[in-house]
Scaffold this active site. Structure first.
Site, PDB file in Angstrom:
ATOM      1  N   LYS A  33      -9.818 -16.509   1.455  1.00 26.02           N
ATOM      2  CA  LYS A  33      -8.720 -15.818   2.128  1.00 26.02           C
ATOM      3  C   LYS A  33      -9.018 -14.332   2.261  1.00 26.02           C
ATOM      4  O   LYS A  33      -8.804 -13.729   3.325  1.00 26.02           O
ATOM      5  CB  LYS A  33      -7.413 -15.999   1.349  1.00 26.02           C
ATOM      6  CG  LYS A  33      -6.218 -15.292   1.991  1.00 26.02           C
ATOM      7  CD  LYS A  33      -5.026 -15.230   1.072  1.00 26.02           C
ATOM      8  CE  LYS A  33      -5.253 -14.244  -0.057  1.00 26.02           C
ATOM      9  NZ  LYS A  33      -4.037 -13.968  -0.854  1.00 26.02           N
ATOM     10  N   ARG A  38     -10.120 -10.001   6.091  1.00 24.17           N
ATOM     11  CA  ARG A  38     -10.878  -8.773   6.353  1.00 24.17           C
ATOM     12  C   ARG A  38     -11.751  -8.941   7.599  1.00 24.17           C
ATOM     13  O   ARG A  38     -11.841  -8.042   8.437  1.00 24.17           O
ATOM     14  CB  ARG A  38     -11.743  -8.419   5.137  1.00 24.17           C
ATOM     15  CG  ARG A  38     -10.976  -7.786   3.979  1.00 24.17           C
ATOM     16  CD  ARG A  38     -11.814  -7.786   2.708  1.00 24.17           C
ATOM     17  NE  ARG A  38     -11.220  -7.006   1.636  1.00 24.17           N
ATOM     18  CZ  ARG A  38     -10.209  -7.426   0.862  1.00 24.17           C
ATOM     19  NH1 ARG A  38      -9.687  -8.624   1.072  1.00 24.17           N
ATOM     20  NH2 ARG A  38      -9.734  -6.657  -0.100  1.00 24.17           N
ATOM     21  N   GLY A 103       0.100 -10.265   1.364  1.00 22.54           N
ATOM     22  CA  GLY A 103      -0.196  -8.873   1.033  1.00 22.54           C
ATOM     23  C   GLY A 103      -1.240  -8.274   1.946  1.00 22.54           C
ATOM     24  O   GLY A 103      -1.133  -7.106   2.334  1.00 22.54           O
ATOM     25  N   GLU A 320      -6.352 -12.436 -10.196  1.00 22.65           N
ATOM     26  CA  GLU A 320      -5.792 -13.581  -9.481  1.00 22.65           C
ATOM     27  C   GLU A 320      -6.128 -14.908 -10.156  1.00 22.65           C
ATOM     28  O   GLU A 320      -5.500 -15.931  -9.876  1.00 22.65           O
ATOM     29  CB  GLU A 320      -6.290 -13.587  -8.040  1.00 22.65           C
ATOM     30  CG  GLU A 320      -7.785 -13.758  -7.886  1.00 22.65           C
ATOM     31  CD  GLU A 320      -8.253 -13.474  -6.468  1.00 22.65           C
ATOM     32  OE1 GLU A 320      -9.302 -14.001  -6.102  1.00 22.65           O
ATOM     33  OE2 GLU A 320      -7.575 -12.727  -5.743  1.00 22.65           O
ATOM     34  N   HIS A 347       2.672  -9.087  -7.741  1.00 25.51           N
ATOM     35  CA  HIS A 347       2.071 -10.047  -6.806  1.00 25.51           C
ATOM     36  C   HIS A 347       3.167 -10.905  -6.175  1.00 25.51           C
ATOM     37  O   HIS A 347       4.302 -10.457  -6.014  1.00 25.51           O
ATOM     38  CB  HIS A 347       1.014 -10.884  -7.523  1.00 25.51           C
ATOM     39  CG  HIS A 347      -0.322 -10.205  -7.597  1.00 25.51           C
ATOM     40  ND1 HIS A 347      -1.501 -10.826  -7.261  1.00 25.51           N
ATOM     41  CD2 HIS A 347      -0.660  -8.935  -7.937  1.00 25.51           C
ATOM     42  CE1 HIS A 347      -2.512  -9.981  -7.392  1.00 25.51           C
ATOM     43  NE2 HIS A 347      -2.024  -8.830  -7.818  1.00 25.51           N
ATOM     44  N   LYS A 417      -0.489 -21.283   1.285  1.00 29.53           N
ATOM     45  CA  LYS A 417      -0.880 -19.883   1.477  1.00 29.53           C
ATOM     46  C   LYS A 417      -2.394 -19.726   1.463  1.00 29.53           C
ATOM     47  O   LYS A 417      -2.953 -18.885   2.182  1.00 29.53           O
ATOM     48  CB  LYS A 417      -0.243 -19.043   0.370  1.00 29.53           C
ATOM     49  CG  LYS A 417      -0.531 -17.545   0.409  1.00 29.53           C
ATOM     50  CD  LYS A 417       0.141 -16.874  -0.776  1.00 29.53           C
ATOM     51  CE  LYS A 417      -0.156 -15.387  -0.818  1.00 29.53           C
ATOM     52  NZ  LYS A 417       0.521 -14.647   0.256  1.00 29.53           N
TER      53      LYS A 417
END
Length: 432
Positions: A33, A38, A103, A320, A347, A417
């Site tokens: 992800k 990016r 985010g 994470e 988070h 997600k």
């Protein structure tokens, strides 16, 4: 503490499967992800189209694509990927960008809005309004972005584009999230004067994600420089015809940790020999916990003992991974501590409070500290494991279910997600 939760909707739960055999499986997880979003963003800032191959297809990734489209870009599906066309910045009018609870979208795209000529309204799920972003919004304003957040320092906010951003030098407190820094660096090549970011406050968490940002900038043709806590990205013409995304090593965590609890072997296909992903730390963790690990051209192979050592772990750079690691350590042979992850309180939810609450409700002895967790193994029992709309907590619930019958994971769909097919892949891994 996490927000109170209502009684679970029994139609929206998943009973995590109990492992009754030594695991023996080959697994491939979706693309990273962090890398996908990016790469999408840098492709949108490039001079020509970019084919992003093997990207993650998930809610967060789709939100990024939709954001780029709203900001003047375009995308189309191709074989094994997505073709991103450059953002056209000379359109006017008003548009809205949906942030969801992503985010990367909330933090990476506001600068892009300043490069165009539209008025762009940003908002998303209720949870995104509670996630930290104020230091980034202040920095963008200091760099010349016309931004109105109503004094909240959080979504919803509006960016009025004036056809470009001057850029220059700015001070930034990125101690709550390395994404603040990455947001400025990723957009920096498109600022008139580039950007120089001087970090103030505490050290940003997750140094590997900063390295990931710098690596991708270089691949797309930028020339970022770093001198300690100062970063400089000069103006550049970005261009990259094609880029292939690595598997998401953080998403791989529950799969490669499973043999430690079940015994047996899991091979994770496509694990890169070299990577900036923080999830690569799992290799050294598994060795520390007494498991056998090998990496070759076929991927990462983990052979587990079914026995886990207690450990003292500083997860500041790999925060994470905390939910699945905490779940694993509930079955260790002694007490464990996790430190360095105070930033997890900002988070998808307050992950430290959520983990302490949910693991303790199942019989564990888990307390959240100022910057981590203290875990004393105790007999666990089945029950509802609330996930607070947090994909990593769904994965933690799956790990618990390996050893504990009757772990009912609330709202498993939230794992979409990062891995929409997670529950199916997990069940497949455990089939004899």
């Amino acid at each position: 503490m996490p927000e109170p939760v209502a009684a679970p909707n029994t139609e929206n739960t998943w009973t995590a499967p109990l492992s009754v055999h030594r695991v023996d499986a080959v697994v491939r997880v979706p693309g990273s992800k962090s890398i996908t979003n990016r790469a999408y963003l840098l492709a949108g800032l490039s001079a020509g189209p970019t084919d992003v191959l093997a990207p993650l297809d998930s809610r967060d990734a789709r939100l990024m694509l939709s954001a780029l489209d709203a900001l003047g870009g375009a995308h189309e599906s191709i074989v094994d990927g997505v073709r991103i066309s450059p953002i056209v910045t000379d359109s006017d009018g008003e548009v809205a960008v949906a942030l969801g609870n992503a985010g990367t979208v909330a933090r990476f795209t506001p600068a892009l809005a300043g490069l165009g000529s539209r008025t762009v309204h940003f908002d998303g799920d209720e949870a995104i309004r509670r996630r930290p972003i104020a230091p980034l919004l202040r920095a963008l304003a200091d760099l010349g972005v016309d931004l109105d957040d109503g004094g909240r320092g959080a979504p919803p906010f509006t960016v009025r584009g004036h056809g470009g951003i001057p850029g220059g030098t700015v001070e930034l407190d990125s101690s709550a999230s390395s994404q603040f820094l990455s947001a400025l660096l990723l957009a920096g090549p498109s600022f008139a004067d580039g950007v120089t970011v001087r970090l103030v406050g505490g050290t940003p968490p997750s140094e590997p994600h900063i390295a990931m940002t710098l690596d991708l900038l270089r691949r797309f043709g930028a020339a970022p420089e770093r001198d300690g806590t100062e970063f400089h990205v000069p103006p550049a013409r970005l261009s990259l015809a094609g880029y292939t995304v690595e598997p998401d090593l953080s998403t791989a965590a529950p799969f490669v940790l499973a043999p430690a609890l079940t015994g047996g072997t899991v091979r994770l296909e496509g694990w890169p020999a070299e990577t900036t992903q923080p999830g690569d730390w799992l290799r050294s963790l598994l060795v520390e916990l007494g498991q056998e690990v090998s990496l070759d051209e076929h991927g990462l192979t983990v052979t587990g003992t079914g026995h886990v050592r207690g450990a003292e772990l500083d997860l500041h750079e790999v925060g994470e991974l905390t939910p699945v690691v905490a779940a694993l350590l509930c079955f260790a042979d002694g007490p464990s501590t996790i430190t360095g992850v105070a930033h997890l309180r900002g988070h998808e939810t307050d992950r430290l409070a959520a983990l302490a609450t949910e693991l303790s409700a199942l019989g564990g002895e888990v307390t959240d500290t100022e910057d981590g967790l203290r875990i004393t193994p105790a007999p666990l029992h089945g029950g509802v494991f609330h996930t607070y709309d947090d994909h990593r907590l769904v994965m933690a619930g799956a790990v618990l279910g390996l050893r504990v019958d009757g772990i009912v994971v609330e709202n498993p769909a939230t794992v979409g997600k990062t891995f929409p097919g997670f529950t199916s892949a997990w069940e497949t891994m455990l089939r004899p």
